[in-house]
Design a protein around this motif. Structure first.
Motif, PDB file in Angstrom:
ATOM      1  N   ARG A 168      -5.900 -46.930 -17.510  1.00  0.00           N
ATOM      2  CA  ARG A 168      -4.479 -46.702 -17.796  1.00  0.00           C
ATOM      3  C   ARG A 168      -4.126 -45.229 -17.726  1.00  0.00           C
ATOM      4  O   ARG A 168      -3.054 -44.853 -17.225  1.00  0.00           O
ATOM      5  CB  ARG A 168      -4.141 -47.243 -19.192  1.00  0.00           C
ATOM      6  CG  ARG A 168      -4.110 -48.759 -19.278  1.00  0.00           C
ATOM      7  CD  ARG A 168      -3.887 -49.197 -20.705  1.00  0.00           C
ATOM      8  NE  ARG A 168      -4.218 -50.590 -20.891  1.00  0.00           N
ATOM      9  CZ  ARG A 168      -4.613 -51.117 -22.036  1.00  0.00           C
ATOM     10  NH1 ARG A 168      -4.720 -50.347 -23.114  1.00  0.00           N
ATOM     11  NH2 ARG A 168      -4.888 -52.398 -22.134  1.00  0.00           N
ATOM     12  N   SER A 471       2.771 -53.149 -23.137  1.00  0.00           N
ATOM     13  CA  SER A 471       1.838 -53.650 -22.121  1.00  0.00           C
ATOM     14  C   SER A 471       2.573 -54.146 -20.884  1.00  0.00           C
ATOM     15  O   SER A 471       2.112 -53.937 -19.749  1.00  0.00           O
ATOM     16  CB  SER A 471       0.987 -54.771 -22.723  1.00  0.00           C
ATOM     17  OG  SER A 471       0.289 -54.345 -23.861  1.00  0.00           O
ATOM     18  N   TYR A 472       3.706 -54.785 -21.085  1.00  0.00           N
ATOM     19  CA  TYR A 472       4.477 -55.317 -19.960  1.00  0.00           C
ATOM     20  C   TYR A 472       4.973 -54.194 -19.044  1.00  0.00           C
ATOM     21  O   TYR A 472       4.896 -54.300 -17.805  1.00  0.00           O
ATOM     22  CB  TYR A 472       5.651 -56.140 -20.490  1.00  0.00           C
ATOM     23  CG  TYR A 472       6.594 -56.636 -19.423  1.00  0.00           C
ATOM     24  CD1 TYR A 472       6.187 -57.605 -18.506  1.00  0.00           C
ATOM     25  CD2 TYR A 472       7.890 -56.138 -19.320  1.00  0.00           C
ATOM     26  CE1 TYR A 472       7.051 -58.058 -17.514  1.00  0.00           C
ATOM     27  CE2 TYR A 472       8.747 -56.591 -18.338  1.00  0.00           C
ATOM     28  CZ  TYR A 472       8.326 -57.548 -17.445  1.00  0.00           C
ATOM     29  OH  TYR A 472       9.182 -57.992 -16.464  1.00  0.00           O
ATOM     30  N   GLN A 475       2.180 -52.867 -16.945  1.00  0.00           N
ATOM     31  CA  GLN A 475       1.907 -53.772 -15.817  1.00  0.00           C
ATOM     32  C   GLN A 475       2.929 -53.574 -14.699  1.00  0.00           C
ATOM     33  O   GLN A 475       2.575 -53.569 -13.513  1.00  0.00           O
ATOM     34  CB  GLN A 475       1.926 -55.217 -16.299  1.00  0.00           C
ATOM     35  CG  GLN A 475       0.764 -55.586 -17.216  1.00  0.00           C
ATOM     36  CD  GLN A 475       0.888 -56.984 -17.765  1.00  0.00           C
ATOM     37  OE1 GLN A 475       1.819 -57.726 -17.412  1.00  0.00           O
ATOM     38  NE2 GLN A 475      -0.020 -57.368 -18.657  1.00  0.00           N
ATOM     39  N   GLU A 478       2.123 -50.440 -12.848  1.00  0.00           N
ATOM     40  CA  GLU A 478       0.948 -50.638 -11.986  1.00  0.00           C
ATOM     41  C   GLU A 478       1.322 -51.380 -10.716  1.00  0.00           C
ATOM     42  O   GLU A 478       0.882 -51.028  -9.610  1.00  0.00           O
ATOM     43  CB  GLU A 478      -0.127 -51.391 -12.761  1.00  0.00           C
ATOM     44  CG  GLU A 478      -1.452 -51.492 -12.035  1.00  0.00           C
ATOM     45  CD  GLU A 478      -2.521 -52.160 -12.880  1.00  0.00           C
ATOM     46  OE1 GLU A 478      -3.678 -52.198 -12.426  1.00  0.00           O
ATOM     47  OE2 GLU A 478      -2.201 -52.632 -13.986  1.00  0.00           O
ATOM     48  N   ARG A 479       2.152 -52.427 -10.838  1.00  0.00           N
ATOM     49  CA  ARG A 479       2.590 -53.172  -9.655  1.00  0.00           C
ATOM     50  C   ARG A 479       3.406 -52.280  -8.716  1.00  0.00           C
ATOM     51  O   ARG A 479       3.262 -52.342  -7.489  1.00  0.00           O
ATOM     52  CB  ARG A 479       3.421 -54.386 -10.074  1.00  0.00           C
ATOM     53  CG  ARG A 479       2.580 -55.538 -10.591  1.00  0.00           C
ATOM     54  CD  ARG A 479       3.404 -56.800 -10.695  1.00  0.00           C
ATOM     55  NE  ARG A 479       3.209 -57.434 -11.977  1.00  0.00           N
ATOM     56  CZ  ARG A 479       4.110 -57.528 -12.947  1.00  0.00           C
ATOM     57  NH1 ARG A 479       5.309 -57.009 -12.782  1.00  0.00           N
ATOM     58  NH2 ARG A 479       3.840 -58.116 -14.087  1.00  0.00           N
TER      59      ARG A 479
END
Length: 494
Positions: A168, A471-472, A475, A478-479
């Motif tokens: 992360r 966390s969402y 993500q 990252e995408r």
């Protein structure tokens, strides 16, 4: 000496007889008055007087001070006062392959970066302090970024924050390095926790920019001719729910125009931004993203059509015509230059100023001019390549906050009561207001069928919801980075 012996005898007699009322006061070399009770305690084996105690326990006090200092270092102290001597030492962290640039290590910024990876704040403070101690104690005042991260990752693993947290950290450093725009939309009606969620997420993800649509609405209403009224949309009377939703969408579009400058700057500079408020219609921002995708597709089609054989033929024909035209212009310019040289020679011969070496000087001046022309062309090419570089595709994350009907109704009644006492424009029928807000909430939640994220908020599970949103968003980032990396090789190849 005689006086001291007589006093000692009287003290011994008083101890034997058990007398406590006799008080003898005397002075000993300027140390002040000492009463009989202190001397009795000294004779009976109790604690010595203060002036004797300081002489007897001076070494012991030094040991106690050392113990107290050790205990203070072991105690959890605030980051501002912990190990202040390390804060006065600067550690330079060099960037780049050739170490061209550097920045001064900041424990505060490092701590903020660690909290982004979901490490608790108090642990992040300790890790940042340990890293600064490690570098300063080993005289590593000039380190590279890779060496700094290697030492940091070792300290993280030592405290139990291993591969997931390290990945992360690397992902967020890549996100900030590539300057990928991030727009987080926190939608919902009144009293759903939009402002609290937005500020908490900004603190956790180290995102400095938070915009409120309520402030933009008021600025547009008071300072421009925008068609906005002082009465909010949910406090007006409408004949049907459809009219309410159409008016709500219209006001959202007006607010979107007011946010255009901030969004454009965020897209251009690659800065993340969080927007929260009632006047947020997710469909407007999602449509903007679809328009960008369509424009990029059209640009690709145009580029492909330009590379097609038919266009190549037309390009070659045009190039031949341009070359012929340029040759004609060059011939005419050479004739003009010859005529100019002849006239210059005649004028110079008349004035007898030019020497035999001047033609060589004139020949030397021409290459300089040509060199300057080449430099200008190179600058133009560099500017053209900079303009041709496409900006990174923005990451847009719309989130709708929803609360249970019972809790939301209770909060709305309290909120409307406080606002009605302040604003005289609100009607007295609170049921109609709550019903209008519920219709707007249902409209925003209807985008859940299109893949929009709807989050249920409650007071009991608020910390868990905040962790899930943290966390969402990681993500989603990252995408977005993976999509940007997959597109960049294609663009480089084309």
């Amino acid at each position: 000496m005689v006086v001291v012996e007589s006093i000692n005898q009287s003290i011994d007699q008083s101890i034997v007889q058990g007398k406590k009322g006799i008080k003898i006061v005397f002075f000993l070399e300027g140390r002040g008055a000492i009463d009989q009770t202190t001397m009795v305690r000294a004779a009976s084996g109790a604690d010595p007087p203060p002036f004797l105690q300081t002489r007897m326990t001076h070494k012991e006090k030094e040991k106690e001070k050392e113990k107290e200092e050790e205990q203070e270092e072991e105690k959890p102290s605030p980051s501002r006062n912990a190990s202040s001597k390390y804060d006065f030492v600067k550690v330079k962290v060099w960037l780049g392959e050739n170490a061209d640039h550097y920045y001064v290590l900041s424990r505060f910024l490092l701590c903020r970066m660690l909290t982004v990876t979901k490490i608790p704040n108090h642990v992040a403070i300790k890790i940042a302090l340990e890293l600064k101690k490690l570098l300063v104690d080993n005289s590593l005042l000039d380190v590279s970024q890779s060496d700094l991260e290697a030492n940091l990752f070792k300290l993280m693993e030592k405290r139990g924050y291993g591969e997931d947290y390290i990945n992360r950290y690397k992902m967020m450093t890549r996100f900030h390095h590539q300057r990928v725009p991030l727009v987080v939309l926190v939608c919902g009606t009144a009293c759903t926790g939009k402002s609290t969620i937005a500020t908490q997420l900004a603190g956790r993800l180290n995102l400095p920019n938070v915009l409120q649509t309520d402030m933009v609405y008021e600025l547009l209403r008071t300072s421009t001719d925008a068609p906005l009224t002082s009465v909010p949309v949910w406090a007006r009377d409408f004949d049907s729910p459809e009219e309410l939703i159409t008016e709500f969408c219209r006001e959202c579009r007006v607010v979107r125009k007011g946010l255009a400058g901030d969004l454009k700057k965020a897209m251009k500079d690659g800065k993340p931004i969080i927007i929260e408020g009632i006047h947020l219609d997710p469909s407007i921002y999602l449509m903007d993203e679809e328009k960008r995708d369509d424009n990029s597709k059209m640009e690709k089609k145009v580029a492909e059509s330009e590379n097609s054989p038919a266009t190549v033929k037309s390009k070659t024909e045009k190039q031949q015509e341009n070359e012929l035209h340029e040759k004609r212009m060059d011939d005419s310019q050479e004739c003009m230059s010859e005529e100019g040289r002849i006239s210059e020679g005649l004028s110079c011969a008349k004035s007898h100023v030019i020497s035999s070496s001047d033609p060589a000087c004139s020949k030397e001046k021409n290459p300089r001019a040509e060199g300057e022309g080449h430099k200008d062309l190179d600058l133009q090419k560099n500017n053209a390549t900079k303009k041709d570089k496409p900006a990174a595709k923005p990451i847009i994350v719309p989130i709708v906050l929803r609360m249970s009907d019972f809790d939301h109704k209770a909060l709305l009644e309290e909120w409307i009561a406080t606002r009605a006492s302040r604003d005289n424009c609100l009607p007295q029928d609170h049921r109609k207001l709550i019903n209008n807000l519920k219709l707007i909430q249902d409209y925003l939640c209807s985008f859940e069928s299109q893949g929009l994220t709807v989050v249920d908020i409650s007071a009991n599970s608020f910390p868990q919801t905040l962790d899930w949103l943290h966390s969402y968003l990681l993500q989603c980032i990252e995408r977005g980075l993976l999509a940007a990396c997959s597109e960049s090789p294609k663009q480089g190849g084309s």
